[in-house]
Design a protein around this motif. Structure first.
Motif, PDB file in Angstrom:
ATOM      1  N   ALA A  83       0.859  -1.217   0.164  1.00  0.00           N
ATOM      2  CA  ALA A  83       0.031  -0.042  -0.095  1.00  0.00           C
ATOM      3  C   ALA A  83       0.985   1.152  -0.132  1.00  0.00           C
ATOM      4  O   ALA A  83       0.618   2.355  -0.827  1.00  0.00           O
ATOM      5  CB  ALA A  83      -0.882  -0.097   1.171  1.00  0.00           C
ATOM      6  N   ALA A  84       1.995   1.151   0.899  1.00  0.00           N
ATOM      7  CA  ALA A  84       2.866   2.436   0.833  1.00  0.00           C
ATOM      8  C   ALA A  84       3.673   2.647  -0.324  1.00  0.00           C
ATOM      9  O   ALA A  84       3.511   3.744  -1.177  1.00  0.00           O
ATOM     10  CB  ALA A  84       3.852   2.034   1.960  1.00  0.00           C
ATOM     11  N   SER A 103      10.237   0.360  -7.059  1.00  0.00           N
ATOM     12  CA  SER A 103       9.581  -0.937  -7.005  1.00  0.00           C
ATOM     13  C   SER A 103       9.942  -1.445  -5.693  1.00  0.00           C
ATOM     14  O   SER A 103      10.543  -0.903  -4.774  1.00  0.00           O
ATOM     15  CB  SER A 103      10.924  -1.547  -7.830  1.00  0.00           C
ATOM     16  OG  SER A 103      12.318  -1.624  -7.505  1.00  0.00           O
ATOM     17  N   VAL A 104       9.351  -2.800  -5.730  1.00  0.00           N
ATOM     18  CA  VAL A 104       9.514  -3.532  -4.381  1.00  0.00           C
ATOM     19  C   VAL A 104      10.819  -3.937  -3.866  1.00  0.00           C
ATOM     20  O   VAL A 104      11.254  -3.901  -2.679  1.00  0.00           O
ATOM     21  CB  VAL A 104       8.469  -4.784  -4.409  1.00  0.00           C
ATOM     22  CG1 VAL A 104       8.487  -5.529  -3.196  1.00  0.00           C
ATOM     23  CG2 VAL A 104       6.900  -4.268  -4.749  1.00  0.00           C
ATOM     24  N   LEU A 105      11.608  -4.149  -4.986  1.00  0.00           N
ATOM     25  CA  LEU A 105      13.109  -4.549  -4.634  1.00  0.00           C
ATOM     26  C   LEU A 105      13.669  -3.299  -4.104  1.00  0.00           C
ATOM     27  O   LEU A 105      14.486  -3.351  -3.247  1.00  0.00           O
ATOM     28  CB  LEU A 105      13.562  -4.939  -6.140  1.00  0.00           C
ATOM     29  CG  LEU A 105      14.923  -5.591  -5.912  1.00  0.00           C
ATOM     30  CD1 LEU A 105      15.162  -6.901  -4.699  1.00  0.00           C
ATOM     31  CD2 LEU A 105      15.697  -5.969  -7.179  1.00  0.00           C
ATOM     32  N   ALA A 106      13.497  -2.167  -4.561  1.00  0.00           N
ATOM     33  CA  ALA A 106      14.056  -0.764  -4.267  1.00  0.00           C
ATOM     34  C   ALA A 106      13.600  -0.682  -2.655  1.00  0.00           C
ATOM     35  O   ALA A 106      14.687  -0.143  -2.035  1.00  0.00           O
ATOM     36  CB  ALA A 106      13.762   0.283  -4.851  1.00  0.00           C
ATOM     37  N   LEU A 107      12.325  -0.829  -2.338  1.00  0.00           N
ATOM     38  CA  LEU A 107      11.983  -0.797  -0.775  1.00  0.00           C
ATOM     39  C   LEU A 107      12.708  -1.713   0.238  1.00  0.00           C
ATOM     40  O   LEU A 107      13.173  -1.345   1.052  1.00  0.00           O
ATOM     41  CB  LEU A 107      10.509  -0.863  -0.775  1.00  0.00           C
ATOM     42  CG  LEU A 107       9.742   0.436  -1.622  1.00  0.00           C
ATOM     43  CD1 LEU A 107       8.253  -0.160  -1.343  1.00  0.00           C
ATOM     44  CD2 LEU A 107       9.968   1.571  -0.852  1.00  0.00           C
ATOM     45  N   LEU A 108      12.680  -2.957  -0.651  1.00  0.00           N
ATOM     46  CA  LEU A 108      13.386  -3.778   0.247  1.00  0.00           C
ATOM     47  C   LEU A 108      15.003  -3.651   0.478  1.00  0.00           C
ATOM     48  O   LEU A 108      15.712  -4.007   1.481  1.00  0.00           O
ATOM     49  CB  LEU A 108      13.168  -5.308  -0.345  1.00  0.00           C
ATOM     50  CG  LEU A 108      11.821  -6.012  -0.139  1.00  0.00           C
ATOM     51  CD1 LEU A 108      11.573  -7.029  -1.107  1.00  0.00           C
ATOM     52  CD2 LEU A 108      11.528  -6.108   1.206  1.00  0.00           C
ATOM     53  N   GLN A 155       5.144  -2.699   8.748  1.00  0.00           N
ATOM     54  CA  GLN A 155       5.078  -1.483   9.198  1.00  0.00           C
ATOM     55  C   GLN A 155       5.808  -0.651   8.683  1.00  0.00           C
ATOM     56  O   GLN A 155       6.804  -0.185   9.182  1.00  0.00           O
ATOM     57  CB  GLN A 155       4.773  -1.239  10.759  1.00  0.00           C
ATOM     58  CG  GLN A 155       3.832  -2.270  11.349  1.00  0.00           C
ATOM     59  CD  GLN A 155       3.878  -1.836  12.760  1.00  0.00           C
ATOM     60  OE1 GLN A 155       4.199  -1.029  13.516  1.00  0.00           O
ATOM     61  NE2 GLN A 155       3.861  -3.260  13.634  1.00  0.00           N
ATOM     62  N   PRO A 156       5.710   0.035   7.593  1.00  0.00           N
ATOM     63  CA  PRO A 156       6.913   0.828   6.813  1.00  0.00           C
ATOM     64  C   PRO A 156       7.259   2.023   7.464  1.00  0.00           C
ATOM     65  O   PRO A 156       8.488   2.668   7.419  1.00  0.00           O
ATOM     66  CB  PRO A 156       6.384   1.000   5.414  1.00  0.00           C
ATOM     67  CG  PRO A 156       5.424   0.053   5.174  1.00  0.00           C
ATOM     68  CD  PRO A 156       4.723  -0.408   6.518  1.00  0.00           C
ATOM     69  N   ALA A 157       6.256   2.527   8.321  1.00  0.00           N
ATOM     70  CA  ALA A 157       6.543   3.672   9.422  1.00  0.00           C
ATOM     71  C   ALA A 157       7.861   3.602  10.075  1.00  0.00           C
ATOM     72  O   ALA A 157       8.226   4.598  10.519  1.00  0.00           O
ATOM     73  CB  ALA A 157       5.396   4.035  10.011  1.00  0.00           C
ATOM     74  N   VAL A 158       7.976   2.311  10.614  1.00  0.00           N
ATOM     75  CA  VAL A 158       9.307   1.885  11.266  1.00  0.00           C
ATOM     76  C   VAL A 158      10.649   2.401  10.615  1.00  0.00           C
ATOM     77  O   VAL A 158      11.582   2.868  11.404  1.00  0.00           O
ATOM     78  CB  VAL A 158       9.450   0.284  11.386  1.00  0.00           C
ATOM     79  CG1 VAL A 158      10.741   0.238  12.279  1.00  0.00           C
ATOM     80  CG2 VAL A 158       8.190   0.064  12.387  1.00  0.00           C
ATOM     81  N   LEU A 159      10.633   2.499   9.111  1.00  0.00           N
ATOM     82  CA  LEU A 159      11.954   3.160   8.675  1.00  0.00           C
ATOM     83  C   LEU A 159      11.953   4.530   8.819  1.00  0.00           C
ATOM     84  O   LEU A 159      12.823   5.141   8.636  1.00  0.00           O
ATOM     85  CB  LEU A 159      11.676   2.940   7.141  1.00  0.00           C
ATOM     86  CG  LEU A 159      12.279   1.813   6.280  1.00  0.00           C
ATOM     87  CD1 LEU A 159      11.938   1.753   5.068  1.00  0.00           C
ATOM     88  CD2 LEU A 159      13.568   1.714   6.606  1.00  0.00           C
TER      89      LEU A 159
END
Length: 485
Positions: free
Chosen positions: A293-294, A311-316, A477-481
């Motif tokens: 969703a983020a 991309s998802v890979l970039a976020l990971l 929880q992407p907000a942890v970042l």
């Protein structure tokens, strides 16, 4: 008088000791300039165009396309000192050798050749050109060598000079006439495995380029011909004197594929990893619904023309750099000779990419200094270079941690093998809808399995588990970042 110089396969760097000839870029009799690429080779790291440090006429080539040569083996010979057409051609004799049968050039042309071509550029680098300036090959005016001033003879077009006496079959090297119209190493390998002579094929691609479909058709024709021959032999009457003359067909021989190039390099590195590193693996399932969703919100905020999508890979990858900042033990290597753990100051993040040449691991330099958008742009750039076989050896080495997204192959989990000499690798399975307990109720959520393989010498299970749990928390929880941004 022309001088024949031998150009040997140079050291292509990064400890490579051999290379496979993929495609010749010149033929015998061609005129080449200093630092002109003459052959395309495939090493364990990348596809490289090798430039020749001499300017002159190619008199011989060594090695067929598809053959493997060691560093230091002869590639080709070049006749230097007679690359321009003479003012008045001298009659050639049938006993002239390739080196001595060159037409006599005027004094200015000979002096020019000795000043520029004979010595070459003298600075052969890692297969990417030597950068010699064209100004080094200048014309010496006639009055400077003691001859009456006269207009210099105009150089002949590149297609006309014949400075070296070439046999009638000069274009033929090792029984092969010129380069094959094939670009893809995969097509060449397929043809070799099935003993298909590419010289006999007519390519269906642009300018007669031989495609994989052409090789597949040739393989089918060869198999049909073999079956027809078998049926014909079976239909012949048996000889009375030899009732057992028709013997059973021999068992098919096992196919042998050489471990060389990228496949050989991968085999060596993985074998060394398993023999030297006491690895262990832990894994966890994570709810990636919020991460997806983020990502959708980020890409929607950029608008239709707001730049590349994240991309998802970039976020990971960005999550990994944040996790390595908290757990630097996993961004290290082991010096076995000194019995020391070496903590590395920066994160050079490798990511696994599958190509026609095999599995390669391009490296995003200084990933710890980049945001998700910057990491994503660099991953996209390196992936495109990997697909076209244009990655340099420097772009494939020096990683400190590897991210492997095997979910693109439709699998849920794996136990990664560490990319020696690194200390850990994070594997990511496919993200797919699964039943999940969310807020105390059963729901359908986007779930992913994360696997961490780590070197047990650099840390214990508590550190590895803490790293993996932090990664899973950021996924859920992407907000942890935000704490580390």
């Amino acid at each position: 008088m022309a001088q024949v110089l031998e150009f040997k396969l140079p050291d292509l760097g990064e400890g490579l000791t051999e290379a496979e000839i993929v495609r010749w870029l010149v033929e015998v009799g061609d005129v080449v300039a200093i630092d002109q690429p003459v052959v395309e080779v495939e090493t364990a790291k990348a596809m490289v165009e090798v430039p020749c440090p001499y300017g002159g006429v190619v008199t011989a080539r060594f090695g067929e396309e598809g053959s493997e040569l060691p560093v230091g083996a002869p590639l080709l010979t070049v006749a230097v000192g007679a690359t321009e057409a003479p003012a008045s051609p001298a009659p050639s004799t049938s006993s002239a050798s390739p080196a001595s049968g060159a037409s006599s050039a005027s004094a200015p042309a000979a002096e020019e050749s000795s000043a520029g071509s004979e010595s070459g550029s003298g600075n052969v680098l890692v297969g990417y050109g030597t950068g010699a300036p064209a100004a080094r090959r200048r014309r010496i005016r006639p009055e400077r060598v003691g001859t009456p001033a006269a207009p210099a003879p105009a150089p002949a077009p590149a297609v006309e000079p014949e400075p070296v006496a070439v046999p009638a079959a000069a274009g033929e090297v090792n029984g092969r006439q010129g380069p094959v119209a094939v670009v893809s190493p995969l097509v060449r390998r397929l043809a070799r495995q099935h003993e298909i002579d590419l010289r006999r094929l007519t390519g269906s691609g642009p300018d007669g380029l031989i495609l994989r479909a052409d090789v597949d058709s040739a393989i089918r024709r060869a198999e049909e011909a073999a079956r027809a021959q078998t049926r014909t032999a079976a239909a012949e009457p048996a000889v009375a004197e030899a009732p057992t003359a028709v013997a059973a067909a021999p068992a098919a021989a096992a196919e042998r594929i050489p471990l060389r190039g990228v496949r050989g390099a991968v085999a060596d590195k993985l074998s060394r990893s398993r023999s030297e590193i006491p690895d262990a693996t832990c894994w966890v399932d994570a709810d990636a619904t919020e991460l997806m969703a983020a990502r959708a919100a980020m890409n929607a905020a950029s608008g239709p023309s707001g730049g590349p999508k994240v991309s998802v890979l970039a976020l990971l990858a960005r999550i990994c750099t944040a996790a390595l900042a908290r757990y630097p033990e996993l961004n290290s290597t082991v010096d076995t000779a000194a019995r020391e753990i070496v903590r590395l100051p920066g994160v050079h993040l490798g990511f696994a990419a599958q190509t026609e040449r095999g599995l390669v691991v391009p490296v995003v330099r200084d990933a710890h200094t980049r945001n998700a958008e910057s990491i994503g742009a660099e991953i996209a750039r390196l992936t495109e270079l990997a697909r076209t076989g244009k990655l340099s050896p420097a772009q494939l080495t020096g990683g400190t941690f590897t991210l492997n997204n095997y979910g693109v192959f439709g699998v849920d989990g794996s136990t990664p093998i560490i990319n020696h000499p690194e200390a850990a690798m994070l594997g990511v399975g496919r993200i797919m809808p699964k039943p999940w307990v969310h807020n105390g109720e059963l729901a359908i959520r986007q779930v992913v399995q994360l696997s961490l393989t780590f070197d047990h010498r650099v840390c214990d299970g508590g550190t590895a588990g803490g790293f993996l749990r932090y990664v899973a928390d950021c996924v859920e929880q992407p907000a942890v970042l935000l704490r580390t941004l």
